[in-house]
Design a protein around this motif. Structure first.
Motif, short mmCIF file in Angstrom:
data_model
loop_
_atom_site.label_atom_id
_atom_site.label_comp_id
_atom_site.label_asym_id
_atom_site.label_seq_id
_atom_site.Cartn_x
_atom_site.Cartn_y
_atom_site.Cartn_z
N GLU A 156 19.36 -77.21 -12.86
CA GLU A 156 19.25 -76.01 -12.29
C GLU A 156 20.79 -75.49 -11.77
O GLU A 156 21.09 -74.21 -11.72
CB GLU A 156 18.57 -75.54 -11.70
CG GLU A 156 16.73 -75.37 -12.56
CD GLU A 156 15.56 -75.18 -11.32
OE1 GLU A 156 16.16 -75.03 -10.73
OE2 GLU A 156 14.54 -75.36 -11.73
N VAL A 157 20.74 -75.75 -10.31
CA VAL A 157 21.90 -75.50 -9.90
C VAL A 157 23.58 -76.42 -11.19
O VAL A 157 24.28 -75.37 -10.55
CB VAL A 157 22.12 -76.57 -8.03
CG1 VAL A 157 22.99 -76.33 -8.34
CG2 VAL A 157 21.06 -76.32 -7.61
N GLU B 66 15.37 -81.59 -11.85
CA GLU B 66 14.89 -80.48 -12.82
C GLU B 66 16.07 -79.70 -11.40
O GLU B 66 16.62 -78.96 -12.48
CB GLU B 66 13.83 -79.98 -12.19
CG GLU B 66 14.00 -78.80 -12.99
CD GLU B 66 14.39 -78.76 -14.47
OE1 GLU B 66 14.70 -77.51 -14.67
OE2 GLU B 66 14.11 -79.42 -15.83
N ALA B 67 15.75 -79.33 -10.43
CA ALA B 67 16.70 -78.45 -9.58
C ALA B 67 18.49 -78.71 -9.92
O ALA B 67 19.15 -78.30 -9.79
CB ALA B 67 16.34 -79.21 -7.92
N GLY C 108 22.46 -75.29 -3.20
CA GLY C 108 22.25 -74.51 -4.20
C GLY C 108 20.64 -75.64 -4.22
O GLY C 108 19.53 -75.28 -4.56
N LEU C 109 21.14 -76.62 -3.71
CA LEU C 109 20.02 -77.91 -4.06
C LEU C 109 18.35 -77.82 -2.80
O LEU C 109 17.64 -77.91 -2.69
CB LEU C 109 20.56 -79.06 -3.65
CG LEU C 109 20.62 -79.98 -5.32
CD1 LEU C 109 21.73 -81.48 -5.24
CD2 LEU C 109 19.99 -79.96 -5.97
N GLN D 124 23.78 -72.88 -13.15
CA GLN D 124 23.88 -71.94 -12.14
C GLN D 124 25.16 -71.88 -11.91
O GLN D 124 26.22 -71.07 -11.88
CB GLN D 124 23.16 -71.81 -11.09
CG GLN D 124 23.57 -70.16 -9.76
CD GLN D 124 22.50 -70.66 -8.88
OE1 GLN D 124 21.01 -71.40 -8.73
NE2 GLN D 124 22.92 -69.75 -7.92
N ALA E 13 18.19 -74.82 -1.31
CA ALA E 13 17.58 -73.89 -1.51
C ALA E 13 16.14 -73.96 -2.04
O ALA E 13 15.26 -72.91 -2.67
CB ALA E 13 18.70 -72.60 -2.00
N ARG E 14 16.13 -75.39 -3.07
CA ARG E 14 15.38 -75.34 -3.87
C ARG E 14 14.18 -76.57 -3.52
O ARG E 14 13.48 -77.31 -3.37
CB ARG E 14 15.44 -76.37 -4.87
CG ARG E 14 16.19 -74.77 -5.82
CD ARG E 14 16.76 -74.78 -6.80
NE ARG E 14 17.35 -74.40 -8.49
CZ ARG E 14 18.29 -73.44 -7.53
NH1 ARG E 14 19.46 -73.53 -6.66
NH2 ARG E 14 18.73 -72.86 -8.75
N GLY E 15 14.92 -76.93 -1.99
CA GLY E 15 13.66 -77.59 -1.66
C GLY E 15 14.87 -79.29 -0.76
O GLY E 15 13.87 -79.81 -0.77
N TYR E 16 15.62 -79.67 -1.80
CA TYR E 16 15.73 -81.12 -1.43
C TYR E 16 17.50 -81.30 -1.21
O TYR E 16 18.12 -79.99 -1.01
CB TYR E 16 16.60 -80.94 -2.78
CG TYR E 16 14.87 -81.23 -4.04
CD1 TYR E 16 14.60 -82.45 -3.49
CD2 TYR E 16 14.43 -79.86 -4.61
CE1 TYR E 16 13.45 -82.01 -4.81
CE2 TYR E 16 13.56 -80.35 -5.02
CZ TYR E 16 12.53 -81.05 -5.41
OH TYR E 16 11.66 -81.06 -6.21
N GLY F 200 11.03 -83.04 -9.43
CA GLY F 200 12.18 -82.13 -9.66
C GLY F 200 13.03 -82.44 -8.72
O GLY F 200 14.15 -81.47 -8.88
#
Length: 140
Positions: free
Chosen positions: A131-132, A127-128, A90-91, A135, A93-96, A124
């Motif tokens: 969100e993960v 926040e990611a 999940g991280l 989710q 996919a968000r660029g981390y 960022g």
């Protein structure tokens, strides 16, 4: 024979490495030197520890002995619904990207505070992570 004596490389010079080092030193000077770089990394480390703590993650090391390079967090229990692979994916996919903990006997993962990272990058990332976790349906 060599660079010290006549200014020539013995073999083909590693031009890409020399240019990369030169650019890195330019960036370090522009930032204000080693002290300024260390202060930025320390601020990122504190921001990361605070933000991850707000999410329920527990650092492996006490803040008093934490170096401002990379922070190791204890892996939450799978009984809480936490799955590292899902968190990692999940991280990513968000660029981390984070690192699985391989250096301790304690299940853990690591997050870096060094490199070309700034306060907005850490915000960022946090926040990611939030969100993960949402989710995944995980509350720590």
């Amino acid at each position: 024979r060599g660079l010290e004596r006549d200014g020539q490389w013995r073999f083909t010079p590693p031009t890409h490495g020399v240019l990369a080092l030169s650019a890195a030193l330019d960036e370090l000077r522009a930032e204000g030197g080693v002290g300024a770089r260390r202060r930025r990394c320390a601020a990122l480390c504190a921001q990361l520890r605070r933000g991850m703590g707000d999410l329920g993650f527990v650092p492996l090391l006490d803040a008093a002995v934490q170096a401002p390079v990379i922070v190791t967090f204890r892996m939450p229990s799978p009984s809480m619904g936490f799955d590292f692979d899902d968190f990692y994916t999940g991280l990513a996919a968000r660029g981390y990207l984070i690192y699985p903990g391989k250096l301790t006997a304690v299940p853990s993962f690591r997050v870096g505070c060094i490199g070309h990272l700034f306060e907005a990058d850490m915000r960022g990332f946090l926040e990611a992570a939030r969100e993960v976790l949402a989710q995944m349906g995980v509350v720590l």
